[in-house]
Design an enzyme around this catalytic site. Structure first.
Site, PDB file in Angstrom:
ATOM      1  N   GLY A  68      -6.979   3.132   2.924  1.00 49.59           N
ATOM      2  CA  GLY A  68      -6.809   1.736   2.504  1.00 49.59           C
ATOM      3  C   GLY A  68      -8.101   0.964   2.368  1.00 49.59           C
ATOM      4  N   GLU A  69      -8.836   0.819   3.462  1.00 47.06           N
ATOM      5  CA  GLU A  69     -10.087   0.072   3.395  1.00 47.06           C
ATOM      6  C   GLU A  69     -11.233   0.882   2.779  1.00 47.06           C
ATOM      7  OE1 GLU A  69     -10.318  -2.715   7.095  1.00 47.06           O
ATOM      8  OE2 GLU A  69      -9.046  -1.003   7.553  1.00 47.06           O
TER       9      GLU A  69
ATOM     10  N   ARG B 241      -4.595   2.127   9.358  1.00 50.32           N
ATOM     11  CA  ARG B 241      -3.994   2.861  10.460  1.00 50.32           C
ATOM     12  C   ARG B 241      -2.534   3.252  10.275  1.00 50.32           C
ATOM     13  NH1 ARG B 241      -0.822  -0.205  13.348  1.00 50.32           N
ATOM     14  NH2 ARG B 241      -0.947   0.924  15.297  1.00 50.32           N
ATOM     15  N   GLN B 242      -1.845   2.766   9.225  1.00 52.94           N
ATOM     16  CA  GLN B 242      -0.398   3.025   9.209  1.00 52.94           C
ATOM     17  C   GLN B 242      -0.035   4.469   8.868  1.00 52.94           C
ATOM     18  OE1 GLN B 242       1.378   1.391  10.909  1.00 52.94           O
ATOM     19  NE2 GLN B 242       1.435  -0.811  10.539  1.00 52.94           N
ATOM     20  N   THR B 243      -0.694   5.091   7.900  1.00 50.22           N
ATOM     21  CA  THR B 243      -0.365   6.494   7.600  1.00 50.22           C
ATOM     22  C   THR B 243      -0.667   7.366   8.810  1.00 50.22           C
ATOM     23  OG1 THR B 243      -0.688   6.279   5.227  1.00 50.22           O
ATOM     24  CG2 THR B 243      -0.957   8.486   6.148  1.00 50.22           C
TER      25      THR B 243
ATOM     26  N   ALA C 261      -6.655  -1.985   9.502  1.00 47.34           N
ATOM     27  CA  ALA C 261      -7.503  -0.953  10.103  1.00 47.34           C
ATOM     28  C   ALA C 261      -7.225   0.443   9.543  1.00 47.34           C
ATOM     29  CB  ALA C 261      -7.369  -0.957  11.632  1.00 47.34           C
TER      30      ALA C 261
ATOM     31  N   GLN D  56       0.825  -1.218   0.000  1.00 49.35           N
ATOM     32  CA  GLN D  56       0.000   0.000   0.000  1.00 49.35           C
ATOM     33  C   GLN D  56       0.853   1.259   0.000  1.00 49.35           C
ATOM     34  OE1 GLN D  56       1.181  -1.165   2.692  1.00 49.35           O
ATOM     35  NE2 GLN D  56       0.672  -0.073   4.540  1.00 49.35           N
TER      36      GLN D  56
ATOM     37  N   ALA E  88      -3.656  14.070   7.568  1.00 44.29           N
ATOM     38  CA  ALA E  88      -4.024  12.800   6.926  1.00 44.29           C
ATOM     39  C   ALA E  88      -4.861  11.912   7.843  1.00 44.29           C
ATOM     40  CB  ALA E  88      -2.768  12.049   6.497  1.00 44.29           C
TER      41      ALA E  88
END
Lengths: 422, 336
Positions: free
Chosen positions: B289-290, B89-91, B87, B48, B285
């Site tokens: 993703g989802e 959640r990474q960014t 989830a 991603q 940000a």
């Protein structure tokens, strides 16, 4: 104004991937490695009566044939450790891992797996969540989850439903269902495990969470976290299907027992059985609105098939309940969401995580209401949608960024209006 | 006969683990002699693009190019725990941890530079295009590489840091579901144009227009990539994919029978980025993703109804189901 943020910076892994140099777990090998395979259950619900691995062990080229008794702590799982590394007695789904084999070649390992003799006592199985949740249905996890197959139930209740229905001028009621799907990532699971010169267990894999994998390996094998290294190589897609630990545990066990590097690589068919699936859900929805197109009441019942193990099911059916209204304010509502064990393949995380299934229901309901009210699909959404300051079904105030209306304004011009159809 | 129609879908998505579960990400940062830098996180880039996002955050803060940053990810011997790549959640989560960490290391560099340039406060020191110096005073600036070299090798300074970020979430009540389970929420709308063949029941998705509010796009190309992938996955979910079971056995565990969209099934996609900045996110940000795959299914189902007047309520909308619904409608049953 910033410059690097918002740019089209080239991916840091772009060159390696474009030139085929990126290393996925299937691409790494070590001298002297042996090959692991897992023998899986062909039955959805059974007891292992007799398990005889002697012939498999005697085959030339076989390095190890391991069963449940070879696993120090035989359980894993993201929320509950209710899933065995290798089944000791009770099989709960087709694909449950029974025996781990390692040999000098993948062919020999597969041949040895075929020589394992197993006698099963077949048990009646549950495939329908509605049947599985009835009182009196045989419990699939009495040790960890008690006598009911209802793993999780969340009601979301807000406002006064009777008042809501009384003020509704139109009501639409409908059943919806979504299917089980697979993540279908292009790279099937693969792993290389070894005990290195430090005596540490080193596992190279494609995973979504190496620190979790490390903890599960340390737990199952009964070794210290500081003696386990999980190193992530290039990942060929995941979408939630690499959250539960998979081949990493078995490969680690085989490497630890044989002190030889162990390579494992799933075929596509094996891959289908060695990671979770997206929850199929049945959703009954009843939604009411006023003549002016304001939503005033909603009742929904959502049942998700958890399959044979818990994985993330409670969190996923919770997420379904919380998102069940769609991005709309509904003052009076009740949602009941259930996760239910069956003997189907286990379900877990997949992109959308329980918020994906209700979209079919809530966005179909909006369409049906718009038709009944003879207002446009855009209009009914504009009259109900979340904006900054809105309150969700769980009473949460949306105080920050809510860019929904701008999204709708952007796509609305692409929709055909009444009379645009030929 | 082939008939066309358009359909709409709006969705929302609570990011992060949610429900009060501690949602923590961590990052380690070191700035090197020549001004380049390393960031270590446990966050796995599953394709991603999180590693590129972290490189951009580091580069933005230090006035460097993303290529000057080494991103080391997902190795438990060296990287800190940054939670699951899940989830959406990474960014947001790990991005925030990286931002927090690099700003700590940066502050020590600013303090050193402030002394060197006789600037009373470290806040007056800026990083720009490989240079470090006093804001608004070009005579007091020098290449970052020279300053870090001097600070490290002549003065024994070290520019290293570690930081963690925890997302805000509270558990919902098991009695009535009340609570603030997720933060932040991402939003999206998609419109689909489809063509339904009333003789064969097949649906062709001609176009998807997708607008997503992700707070702020750190990398535009990657954001568009997420939308394209989400739409493709949504097309599969709406029309093609199903794990078929008989007594718990998978009947189609192969791509010959488990159909995912190919290049020929993926429609023209027009993606539109909506940036409603989130105060708590790195540069505003949230995540994408989802959310990118959520609206597609209902947009297609609503477009099928607009085209031929039948409502499919059980996924996937296979030709068999559409033909059956058309026949039912013909007999005078309710289309809706």
């Amino acid at each position: 104004m910033t410059s690097v943020i918002g740019s089209r910076a080239v991916r840091e892994d772009a060159w390696g991937k474009v030139f085929g140099q990126a290393k996925y777990p299937a691409d790494v090998n070590l001298p002297g490695q042996i090959y692991g395979v897992v023998l899986r259950s062909p039955h959805p619900h059974a007891r292992i009566r007799r398990l005889d691995v002697r012939k498999a062990r005697e085959l030339t080229g076989v390095a190890a044939v391991l069963t449940a008794s070879d696993v120090p702590h035989n359980s894993h799982g993201v929320l509950f450790r209710d899933q065995p590394v290798l089944v000791s007695e009770r099989i709960r789904m087709v694909g449950d891992p029974l025996v781990a084999v390692a040999a000098e070649s993948p062919e020999t390992a597969r041949e040895a797996a075929r020589l394992v003799e197993i006698e099963y006592e077949l048990l009646p199985a549950l495939f329908n969540p509605e049947e599985a949740m009835r009182p009196g249905a045989p419990a699939l996890h009495p040790e960890v989850h008690g006598e009911s197959n209802v793993l999780y139930h969340l009601p979301v209740v807000k406002g006064d439903l009777a008042k809501g229905w009384a003020s509704a001028d139109v009501v639409v009621e409908q059943d919806y269902s979504t299917q089980m799907v697979d993540h279908a990532f292009l790279q099937p699971e693969a792993v290389l495990a070894q005990v290195d010169e430090r005596g540490h267990l080193v596992v190279q894999a494609a995973t979504q969470y190496p620190h979790y994998d490390r903890g599960e390996i340390a737990h199952a094998l009964g070794i210290k976290v500081s003696r386990v290294q999980v190193k992530t190589l290039s990942v060929g897609g995941s979408f939630g299907g690499r959250e539960d630990i998979s081949l990493q545990l078995v490969a680690a066990l085989l490497a630890y027992r044989t002190l030889r590097p162990v390579k494992m690589e799933n075929s596509r068919e094996e891959s289908f059985y060695s990671h979770c699936k997206r929850h199929p859900m049945t959703m009954h929805y009843k939604t009411g609105a006023t003549r002016e197109g304001k939503l005033v009441a909603m009742e929904a019942r959502i049942v998700g098939d958890a399959g044979a193990y818990a994985s993330w099911s409670p969190n996923i059916l919770r997420k379904a309940a919380i998102h069940a209204t769609g991005p709309y304010e509904i003052p009076n509502l009740r949602v009941d969401s259930y996760a239910v064990f069956t003997n189907n393949p286990w379900t877990g995380a997949m992109r959308g995580f329980g918020a994906a299934q209700p979209v079919l229901a809530y966005e179909s309901q909006m369409e049906l209401l718009a038709k009944k009210l003879k207002i446009s699909p855009v209009e009914i959404r504009l009259r109900n949608m979340f904006r900054t300051g809105s309150t969700t079904a769980t009473g949460q105030a949306l105080t920050g960024s809510v860019g929904l209306e701008e999204c709708l304004q952007k796509v609305a011009p692409f929709l055909w209006k009444e009379g645009d159809r030929e | 006969m082939k008939k066309r129609g358009t359909g709409l879908s709006c969705t929302w998505y609570g990011t992060g683990y949610g429900n009060g579960f501690p949602d923590v990400s961590s990052a380690f940062v070191e700035i090197h002699d020549d001004g380049t830098a390393t960031v270590l996180t446990g966050a796995v880039d599953v394709g991603q693009g999180s590693s590129t996002v972290f490189a951009q955050i580091m580069a933005e803060e230090l006035g460097l190019n993303p290529e000057d940053i080494l991103v080391c990810s997902g190795d438990t011997d060296v990287t800190p725990d940054s939670g699951t790549t899940a989830a959406t959640r990474q960014t947001y989560n790990t991005g925030n941890a990286v931002l927090k960490a690099v700003r700590q290391a940066k502050l020590r560099l600013q303090e050193f530079a402030a002394r060197k340039f006789s600037c009373p406060s470290p806040e007056g020191i800026e990083f720009k295009e490989g240079m470090i110096g006093v804001r608004g005073d070009p005579s007091r600036s020098m290449p970052l590489s020279e300053l870090v070299w001097e600070a490290r090798l002549l003065h024994g300074e070290r520019f290293i840091s570690a930081a963690s970020f925890t997302a805000q979430t509270t558990p919902v009540s098991l009695e009535n579901g009340q609570g603030a389970p997720y933060w932040p929420y991402a939003f999206g709308c998609q419109a689909a144009e489809v063509e339904v063949d009333t003789e064969t029941g097949t649906v062709r998705v001609l176009k998807i227009v997708a607008a997503h509010d992700l707070g702020r796009a750190v990398n535009l190309t990657q954001a568009e990539g997420q939308i394209a992938g989400g739409v493709a996955q949504g097309v599969g979910y709406a029309l093609l994919e199903e794990v078929e079971l008989t007594e718990g056995r998978i009947k189609n565990p192969a791509f010959a029978k488990y159909l995912i969209p190919t290049a020929l099934d993926v429609p023209e996609i027009e993606s539109m980025i909506v940036e409603e900045p989130e105060d708590t996110g790195p540069y505003g940000a949230k995540g994408l993703g989802e959310p990118a795959m959520l609206p597609t299914v209902a947009a297609i189902i609503n477009a099928i109804d607009a085209a031929v007047g039948v409502r499919i309520t059980a996924l996937p909308a296979t030709p068999e189901k559409i033909l059956a619904a058309l026949a039912e409608k013909e007999r005078g049953g309710s289309g809706d």
